[in-house]
Design a protein around this motif. Structure first.
Motif, PDB file in Angstrom:
ATOM      1  N   VAL A   1      -8.058   3.551   1.971  1.00  0.00           N
ATOM      2  CA  VAL A   1      -8.233   2.795   3.211  1.00  0.00           C
ATOM      3  C   VAL A   1      -6.895   2.114   3.461  1.00  0.00           C
ATOM      4  O   VAL A   1      -6.551   1.144   2.768  1.00  0.00           O
ATOM      5  CB  VAL A   1      -9.352   1.745   3.097  1.00  0.00           C
ATOM      6  N   PRO A   2      -6.096   2.627   4.400  1.00  0.00           N
ATOM      7  CA  PRO A   2      -4.736   2.124   4.610  1.00  0.00           C
ATOM      8  C   PRO A   2      -4.642   0.603   4.652  1.00  0.00           C
ATOM      9  O   PRO A   2      -5.418  -0.073   5.338  1.00  0.00           O
ATOM     10  CB  PRO A   2      -4.345   2.749   5.955  1.00  0.00           C
ATOM     11  N   SER A   3      -3.707   0.093   3.849  1.00  0.00           N
ATOM     12  CA  SER A   3      -3.390  -1.345   3.775  1.00  0.00           C
ATOM     13  C   SER A   3      -4.507  -2.188   3.177  1.00  0.00           C
ATOM     14  O   SER A   3      -4.377  -3.407   3.102  1.00  0.00           O
ATOM     15  CB  SER A   3      -3.024  -1.906   5.161  1.00  0.00           C
ATOM     16  N   GLN A   4      -5.605  -1.547   2.738  1.00  0.00           N
ATOM     17  CA  GLN A   4      -6.737  -2.328   2.231  1.00  0.00           C
ATOM     18  C   GLN A   4      -7.173  -1.940   0.812  1.00  0.00           C
ATOM     19  O   GLN A   4      -7.345  -2.808  -0.039  1.00  0.00           O
ATOM     20  CB  GLN A   4      -7.942  -2.181   3.171  1.00  0.00           C
ATOM     21  N   ARG A   5      -7.310  -0.643   0.557  1.00  0.00           N
ATOM     22  CA  ARG A   5      -7.957  -0.261  -0.704  1.00  0.00           C
ATOM     23  C   ARG A   5      -7.555   1.155  -1.126  1.00  0.00           C
ATOM     24  O   ARG A   5      -7.418   2.054  -0.291  1.00  0.00           O
ATOM     25  CB  ARG A   5      -9.472  -0.337  -0.539  1.00  0.00           C
ATOM     26  N   ILE A   6      -7.346   1.314  -2.433  1.00  0.00           N
ATOM     27  CA  ILE A   6      -7.116   2.627  -3.038  1.00  0.00           C
ATOM     28  C   ILE A   6      -8.022   2.727  -4.265  1.00  0.00           C
ATOM     29  O   ILE A   6      -8.092   1.793  -5.068  1.00  0.00           O
ATOM     30  CB  ILE A   6      -5.649   2.808  -3.491  1.00  0.00           C
TER      31      ILE A   6
ATOM     32  N   TYR B   1       0.843  -1.200   0.000  1.00  0.00           N
ATOM     33  CA  TYR B   1       0.000   0.000   0.000  1.00  0.00           C
ATOM     34  C   TYR B   1       0.882   1.256   0.000  1.00  0.00           C
ATOM     35  O   TYR B   1       0.628   2.223  -0.722  1.00  0.00           O
ATOM     36  CB  TYR B   1      -0.899  -0.021   1.230  1.00  0.00           C
ATOM     37  N   GLY B   2       1.955   1.229   0.796  1.00  0.00           N
ATOM     38  CA  GLY B   2       2.854   2.375   0.866  1.00  0.00           C
ATOM     39  C   GLY B   2       3.570   2.661  -0.437  1.00  0.00           C
ATOM     40  O   GLY B   2       3.870   3.824  -0.760  1.00  0.00           O
ATOM     41  N   ILE B   3       3.831   1.621  -1.224  1.00  0.00           N
ATOM     42  CA  ILE B   3       4.506   1.821  -2.509  1.00  0.00           C
ATOM     43  C   ILE B   3       3.634   2.629  -3.465  1.00  0.00           C
ATOM     44  O   ILE B   3       4.131   3.365  -4.310  1.00  0.00           O
ATOM     45  CB  ILE B   3       4.894   0.455  -3.119  1.00  0.00           C
ATOM     46  N   PHE B   4       2.304   2.533  -3.330  1.00  0.00           N
ATOM     47  CA  PHE B   4       1.392   3.281  -4.196  1.00  0.00           C
ATOM     48  C   PHE B   4       1.064   4.676  -3.646  1.00  0.00           C
ATOM     49  O   PHE B   4       0.466   5.480  -4.364  1.00  0.00           O
ATOM     50  CB  PHE B   4       0.079   2.505  -4.374  1.00  0.00           C
ATOM     51  N   THR B   5       1.448   4.954  -2.413  1.00  0.00           N
ATOM     52  CA  THR B   5       1.022   6.218  -1.802  1.00  0.00           C
ATOM     53  C   THR B   5       2.183   7.081  -1.301  1.00  0.00           C
ATOM     54  O   THR B   5       1.955   8.172  -0.785  1.00  0.00           O
ATOM     55  CB  THR B   5       0.078   5.932  -0.610  1.00  0.00           C
TER      56      THR B   5
END
Length: 336
Positions: A262-267, A220-224
């Motif tokens: 939604v952190p670690s769940q959905r973008i 998730y962090g790689i996309f944000t």
């Protein structure tokens, strides 16, 4: 017969000079077989494949069997194509100067399979020169797939030009917009606003899944995270990871904004490629599903222009997924 402004709009007969397929509702069909045979020869013949072991060139399209067509219904384009192709190739071994010949067979190019999944068989006449066969099987196959994508892109854009016609709303909207521009009245009162409706763009939904050797929060962090996006994309980026925040990547080739996080769940992203029709965006949903120490990334991309389906799929596969895999293989301190 209903007049303009009365009755079910699907059956309204507009005041068109050509009186053709009003509102793009009725079924129309074009035979693309003859056109396709010419286009396939154009994109495939003359392909050059070079490597350390030698040089090969695809010559004649020896066998072309099949058909293709495009239909329009309710403003949507529907494609059918099924081809059995055989190409001849010849090559020269760099070290010995030996010349060899062979063939490339594509037994089933059809809309049922992605180009990447389409079977491509390379063979060579008896004798030495297997290094050239291997060159054609690897680099040559890649070149052939690129050519097939070029054919499909042309089928979905060049051949279909004019099949989706402007509707009455388009004409009225363009005329009123022009009048406002001339009068200098560019602002719109909310109680008298007009939605300018353009020609409908046929779109498709892309669904992909990819497994990453990473926990969900890291992926998730790689996309944000701006620094990580710039690492895997190898380009400066604008990353404002908040609702309504801007997104820009690959030197502006991709842009949009964050619609949901939604952190670690959905973008969820409002996302587009630069070569798409102006102001047209797809909706991209990225769902992160933890599986043991890995994460399954589920991608759903809605609203992709039909003509850009293959290139969009390749963008996610090559420029996102493969590059993120490479990034994750680096030492941990280099991804932080």
């Amino acid at each position: 017969m209903a007049k303009w402004g009365q009755g079910d709009p699907r059956w309204i007969v507009e005041e068109r000079a050509d009186a053709t397929n009003v509102n793009n509702w009725h079924w129309t069909e074009r035979d693309a077989t003859a056109w396709s045979k010419i286009k396939l020869k154009e994109v495939l013949e003359g392909l050059v494949v070079e490597g350390e072991v030698g040089r090969c060139e695809i010559g004649d399209l020896k066998h072309v069997e099949g058909e293709a067509s495009c239909s329009s219904r309710k403003g949507r384009l529907i494609f059918f194509y099924e081809w059995n192709l055989r190409l001849a190739w010849r090559g020269t071994v760099k070290e010995s100067g030996e010349k060899h010949k062979g063939s490339v067979e594509i037994p089933n190019l059809s809309e049922e399979n992605e180009v990447d999944d389409t079977e491509i068989n390379v063979s060579k006449k008896k004798g030495e020169g297997d290094v050239l066969k291997e060159l054609m099987r690897t680099e040559g196959t890649m070149k052939v797939r690129e050519a097939l994508r070029a054919y499909l892109k042309a089928l979905k854009t060049e051949f279909t030009s004019g099949m989706i016609l402007p509707t009455k709303a388009t004409v009225v909207g363009e005329e009123l917009a022009a009048e406002r521009k001339l009068s200098g009245n560019s602002t719109q009162d909310s109680s008298h606003s007009l939605d300018i409706v353009g020609v409908k763009i046929p779109t498709v939904k892309i669904v992909m899944k990819e497994m990453f050797n990473s926990p969900a929060d890291e992926l998730y962090g790689i996309f944000t995270t701006k620094e990580l996006v710039q690492k895997f994309s190898k380009c400066p980026a604008v990353i404002e990871a908040e609702k309504g925040g801007k997104l820009q990547m690959f030197d502006g080739c991709v842009s949009g904004e964050y619609a949901e996080l939604v952190p670690s769940q959905r973008i969820v992203l409002k996302w587009r490629c630069r070569n798409w029709p102006d102001e047209h965006y797809a909706t991209v949903a990225l769902n992160f599903k933890a599986v043991a120490a890995q994460t399954e990334l589920q991608l759903e991309c809605k609203g992709v222009p039909v003509s850009n389906e293959d290139s969009t799929r390749q963008c996610w596969k090559k420029q996102y997924f493969e590059e993120i895999h490479t990034l994750l293989q680096q030492p941990k301190d280099s991804t932080e």
